[in-house]
Design an enzyme around this catalytic site. Structure first.
Site, PDB file in Angstrom:
ATOM      1  N   ARG A   8       0.839  -1.197   0.000  1.00 47.02           N
ATOM      2  CA  ARG A   8       0.000   0.000   0.000  1.00 47.02           C
ATOM      3  C   ARG A   8       0.872   1.243   0.000  1.00 47.02           C
ATOM      4  NH1 ARG A   8      -4.200   3.082   3.949  1.00 47.02           N
ATOM      5  NH2 ARG A   8      -2.689   2.708   5.597  1.00 47.02           N
ATOM      6  N   GLU A  29     -11.715   6.906   0.814  1.00 49.99           N
ATOM      7  CA  GLU A  29     -11.680   7.149   2.254  1.00 49.99           C
ATOM      8  C   GLU A  29     -12.519   8.332   2.719  1.00 49.99           C
ATOM      9  OE1 GLU A  29      -7.571   6.327   3.960  1.00 49.99           O
ATOM     10  OE2 GLU A  29      -7.080   6.680   1.862  1.00 49.99           O
ATOM     11  N   ARG A  43     -12.115  -1.889   8.160  1.00 45.08           N
ATOM     12  CA  ARG A  43     -12.716  -1.685   9.484  1.00 45.08           C
ATOM     13  C   ARG A  43     -11.658  -1.712  10.572  1.00 45.08           C
ATOM     14  NH1 ARG A  43     -18.276  -2.570   9.311  1.00 45.08           N
ATOM     15  NH2 ARG A  43     -19.053  -3.693   7.486  1.00 45.08           N
ATOM     16  N   ARG A  76      -3.714  10.393  11.660  1.00 45.89           N
ATOM     17  CA  ARG A  76      -4.243   9.066  11.372  1.00 45.89           C
ATOM     18  C   ARG A  76      -5.517   8.843  12.182  1.00 45.89           C
ATOM     19  NH1 ARG A  76      -1.594   5.945   8.233  1.00 45.89           N
ATOM     20  NH2 ARG A  76       0.590   6.340   7.727  1.00 45.89           N
TER      21      ARG A  76
END
Length: 917
Positions: free
Chosen positions: A421, A531, A609, A745
């Protein structure tokens, strides 16, 4: 009535066990630290209980008592309450394990006796049985099962608060407690005393921030401890249920598997270099090979069929002869067991695997001729299985050999597929350099797409000389892709999973990665990650344009017209709040599936999740069944993070329960999805749109439009302190030096609010949304009650909000708010939060008809209420240490002492609330 009485007896035994463990802890504290320390523990506990009972004097007394403690004394108090919760959590886990074992054993006994037996709720057996009772035909069930593909993806957690040492110690004590009766526990046997002493004297905090390899070892600990032995049992559960209800339907060899981001997730983590990825891939492989080698050793010692007692196929005899000649070791094995060909073959296979267990991607390659693949292992085991089933040794084909075949199918020689990623911004920078277009990032989207589509036609792998001349920024993106080429060649294609693009905004974000992979010489399935609220709303249009793009056609064809799409639950919540994020995710899934159907593309939705409600947590089966549309093609991916790993996967029985509930939800959800989506009543959709808009307006007014909210959050929560603690390898903020909500974050955002008991992300804005409909009067209340009773999505959202609000505590939150320096900011922002909390509570009670939150879950509500007096002292200790840390210049010893207390309170509060981020 008998069942009820038994349940009451079991709960009574649980309470007795907790009291006994608490007493043993108290005696340990007195013995190690003195009676004065224990007396202070009791004082803080008594004052906390008094405060809970409404005694304002007790609340002041608790604050004063804590303020007088030295850092060393505060550390002992924090340790006392933290260890207490560790013991309580173990007792509760053992209670659950005992119930699960009893219920499973009762069901198995009944089935063995040929009796009908009600399976456990939300089990694999229950799912298959419900399909049968609903009249689902055998052909459709066969299709459902063939398409079934569940992949759980472990990720590193920047606020994971448990050390691996603590995981081991708690697991050891849990095992000891299960071996003792309640009466024995009440007499505090020596082995329990020793473990409690050891836990008291063990640091909860790490001496330094963990590296990515440390996080990978922790992730692999769960495979070693539970998952490798558990997966064959789950596969047997499904096949057994099918045999009973749909004879002839066969489960696929691998319908449940695992992936990982640990070592492959570069988004905002400079510690994840190509070298680190190579190290983690090797660790994954070594673990898989070592576990399989142990299995083969056991099989070699158990399948000891002799030529004197059975006949062997020619192929088996030939394989055994080749094994004897393969090495000096195997020659000795052959001489020792000359008449046991299975033993010789299995021993030889074990030896070959172990010789390549340590092969690194950074060293010289293993010779292809000597490399053993997962397919080779399966072929050999299958040959032995087939030969056994031919004759009198047929029963030996089941049991250990059957489990070994399942392990090879599920874990291969890689244990978990490693995803890669990276943030989309880094791809754009690399493409600009590779194309020698300094203006690339400023081009309009249409121009980017045209440029990339044209370049993709002739894109070829870069030469080593060209790679060497690239900048460090370009190498940051390309080096992992080059490593992936070698990983697939050396370790097999299944060693790697998919490539995820964080913050996907446009079609060009995917075309860039397609080009970068072509230039690196590797092909991994590419998954956009949507997102933010804007990205979720635009996702269907982006995918439609992507599927129509000529340059992407080859990518789709290579993957069998199959596309992975990842949805971010964390950042969407941080961006727009609880209700709006949930509704946006719901709508996005519906619209994405519609686009994929239109373009004849199969899709696997990847749900990002987390553990907390704010990040998409909650019961897995309920979440899946609340919106099953994404399961039309049978596949699903879900991330598993942080305390989710340490609470779900450290014990075989608990892990089995979690995974069978996931399978239950997916089986029934896939059936529902394939029947076709049920259209929602238009007035429900209209009401949700209105609630979402009102909720978003309230959330944005507080978080994004109030210039002083950021100050309040940073001062009223331990976010800055959390960032300095040695929890995870990832920085708290995506960009170095940033302190903005946008760059923060999502996990530490949720964690900071959870620690300070606001639990803000799990409910804020919901009240304003619900109130927009309730203001219509009786008609609005009737509508919301109808939605709550008949719509799983809406009822699940309300139920999850109730849980997170019950774990919140505004009286404790006010104490954290006292840390805000500016009185005006403190009073104004706090008043806004309190008003929304009260509004949300009133609205939920009106819709559900309850008199108080969680009234419909009395056991859970009682558990939270019983825990609060033990969590409160930890919150008071944390606030006091934050106040001291921020308030004045400290000596080094005091600073270190305060830091130790803070880290311990973070652990204790997380344990008490059973939540981090």
């Amino acid at each position: 009535m008998a069942v009820t009485n038994k349940a009451l007896d079991q709960l009574s035994n649980l309470r007795a066990e907790v009291r006994s463990l608490g007493f043993t802890l108290g005696r340990t504290i007195a013995a190690l630290e003195g009676e004065e320390t224990l007396a202070m523990v009791e004082t803080l506990r008594t004052l906390a209980k008094g405060s809970r009972a409404g005694d304002s004097g007790a609340a002041r007394g608790l604050a004063q008592a804590v303020s007088r403690l030295t850092p060393a004394e505060a550390l002992n108090q924090a340790m006392a309450f933290t260890l207490y919760f560790e013991l309580v959590n173990l007792a509760e886990e053992n209670f659950r394990i005992q119930l699960l074992r009893e219920r499973n054993q009762k069901h198995r006994t009944a089935l063995a006796a040929g009796q009908d037996s009600e399976p456990m709720r939300e089990s694999i057996e229950a799912a298959v049985r419900e399909l049968k009772q609903a009249g689902v035909p055998k052909a459709r069930v066969g299709k459902l099962v063939r398409q079934l593909a569940i992949e759980l993806v472990f990720t590193a957690h920047p606020t994971e608060s448990k050390r691996r040492t603590m995981l081991e110690k708690l697991a050891t004590l849990g095992g000891i407690l299960r071996r003792h009766t309640l009466e024995e526990i009440q007499h505090a046997p020596d082995d329990i005393k020793r473990e409690i002493v050891s836990l008291w004297l063990t640091d909860r905090s790490r001496t330094e921030r963990p590296e990515v390899a440390d996080e990978a070892r922790t992730g692999l600990w769960y495979f070693d401890r539970t998952l490798f032995q558990l997966l064959p049992r789950l596969h047997e559960d499904l096949q057994g249920a099918l045999d009973r209800h749909y004879p002839g339907v066969k489960a696929p060899r691998r319908w449940l598997s695992f992936g990982s981001w640990i070592g492959g997730d570069r988004d905002g983590n400079p510690g994840v270099t190509a070298e680190v990825t190579a190290q983690v891939l090797q660790m994954n492989r070594r673990m898989a090979i070592n576990k399989l080698a142990d299995t083969l050793s056991n099989l070699a010692g158990s399948i000891t069929v002799s030529e004197r007692r059975a006949k062997f196929a020619t192929v088996i005899r030939r394989m055994a002869e080749e094994c004897r000649a393969s090495s000096a070791l195997m020659a000795r094995v052959g001489s020792r067991y000359p008449r046991e060909p299975y033993r010789i073959i299995l021993s030889s296979l074990r030896e070959q695997l172990l010789t390549q267990a340590g092969a690194s991607l950074l060293d010289a390659a293993v010779s292809p001729a000597s490399r053993v693949t997962a397919e080779d292992v399966r072929g050999i085991l299958s040959a032995i299985e087939a030969d056994l089933r031919r004759g009198s040794a047929a029963p030996l084909a089941d049991g250990g050999l059957k489990d070994a075949l399942t392990d090879v199918d599920v874990f291969g020689l890689h244990m978990a597929r490693l995803d890669l990623r990276q943030h989309s911004a880094w791809h754009a920078k690399a493409v600009a350099e590779l194309l020698a277009r300094s203006d690339y990032e400023q081009l309009p989207e249409s121009a980017k797409q045209a440029l990339l589509t044209g370049v993709l036609v002739d894109a070829k792998e870069l030469s080593a000389e060209r790679m060497a001349g690239l900048s460090s920024a370009a190498r940051l993106v390309l080096d992992p892709l080059r490593l992936a080429v070698r990983a697939q060649a050396e370790y097999g294609a299944d060693s790697l999973g998919i490539y995820i693009i964080s913050m996907t905004n446009e079609v060009s974000d995917l075309l860039e990665v397609q080009l970068l992979q072509a230039l690196a010489g590797v092909r991994l399935p590419i998954a956009p990650l949507f997102e933010t609220l804007d990205d979720l709303q635009r996702a269907p249009a982006i995918l439609a344009a992507l599927f129509a793009n000529e340059g992407y056609a080859a990518e789709l064809a290579r993957n069998g017209r199959h596309q992975h799409v990842m949805l971010g639950y964390s950042d969407s919540n941080k961006d727009c709040g609880y209700l709006t994020a949930n509704w946006a995710l719901y709508q996005a899934q519906d619209a994405i599936m519609a686009v994929c159907r239109e373009h004849k593309v199969k899709v696997t939705l990847f749900h990002g999740r987390g553990g907390s409600i704010a990040r998409g947590g909650g019961p897995a089966a309920k979440a899946i069944l609340a919106q099953p549309v994404g399961l039309k093609d049978g596949g699903i991916r879900v991330t598993e993070q942080g305390e989710v790993l340490s609470t779900r996967y450290h014990d075989v029985d608990l892990a089995h329960r979690v995974l069978e509930q996931m399978a239950y939800g997916v089986l029934l959800g896939a059936n529902e999805a394939q029947r076709g989506a049920r259209k929602l009543p238009k007035h429900w959709v209209k009401a949700m749109e209105e609630m979402s808009a009102a909720s978003l307006a309230a959330y944005q007014a507080c978080v994004h439009h109030d210039p002083e909210f950021l100050t309040f959050w940073r001062q009223a929560t331990p976010i800055d302190e959390i960032g300095e603690l040695n929890f995870g390898s990832r920085p708290t903020y995506r960009r170095k030096g940033s302190v903005s909500v946008a760059d923060l974050r999502a996990i530490p955002w949720v964690f900071s609010w959870m620690q300070s008991r606001f639990n803000f992300p799990g409910w804020y804005g919901l009240g304003s949304g619900l109130d927009a409909i309730l203001r219509r009067g009786p008609e609005g209340e009737k509508l919301l009650r109808e939605m709550y009773q008949r719509w799983p999505f809406f009822s699940t959202a309300i139920a999850n909000a109730q849980l997170t609000m019950c774990k919140a505590d505004m009286s404790i939150a006010k104490i954290y708010a006292s840390l805000v320096e500016d009185e005006g900011v403190r009073e104004r922002v706090l008043a806004r939060i309190l008003d929304e909390f009260r509004l949300t509570e009133r609205a939920i009670l009106a819709i559900t008809g309850q008199k108080e939150l969680l009234e419909n879950e009395p056991v859970l509500a009682r558990s939270i209420k019983l825990r609060n007096p033990y969590v409160d002292p930890l919150n008071y200790l944390q606030v006091e240490m934050i106040r001291r840390r921020r308030g004045r210049r400290l000596k080094k010893a005091d600073r270190e002492g305060i830091r130790a207390v803070l880290e311990l309170t973070v652990n204790g509060i997380a344990g008490g609330l059973k939540n981090t981020g």
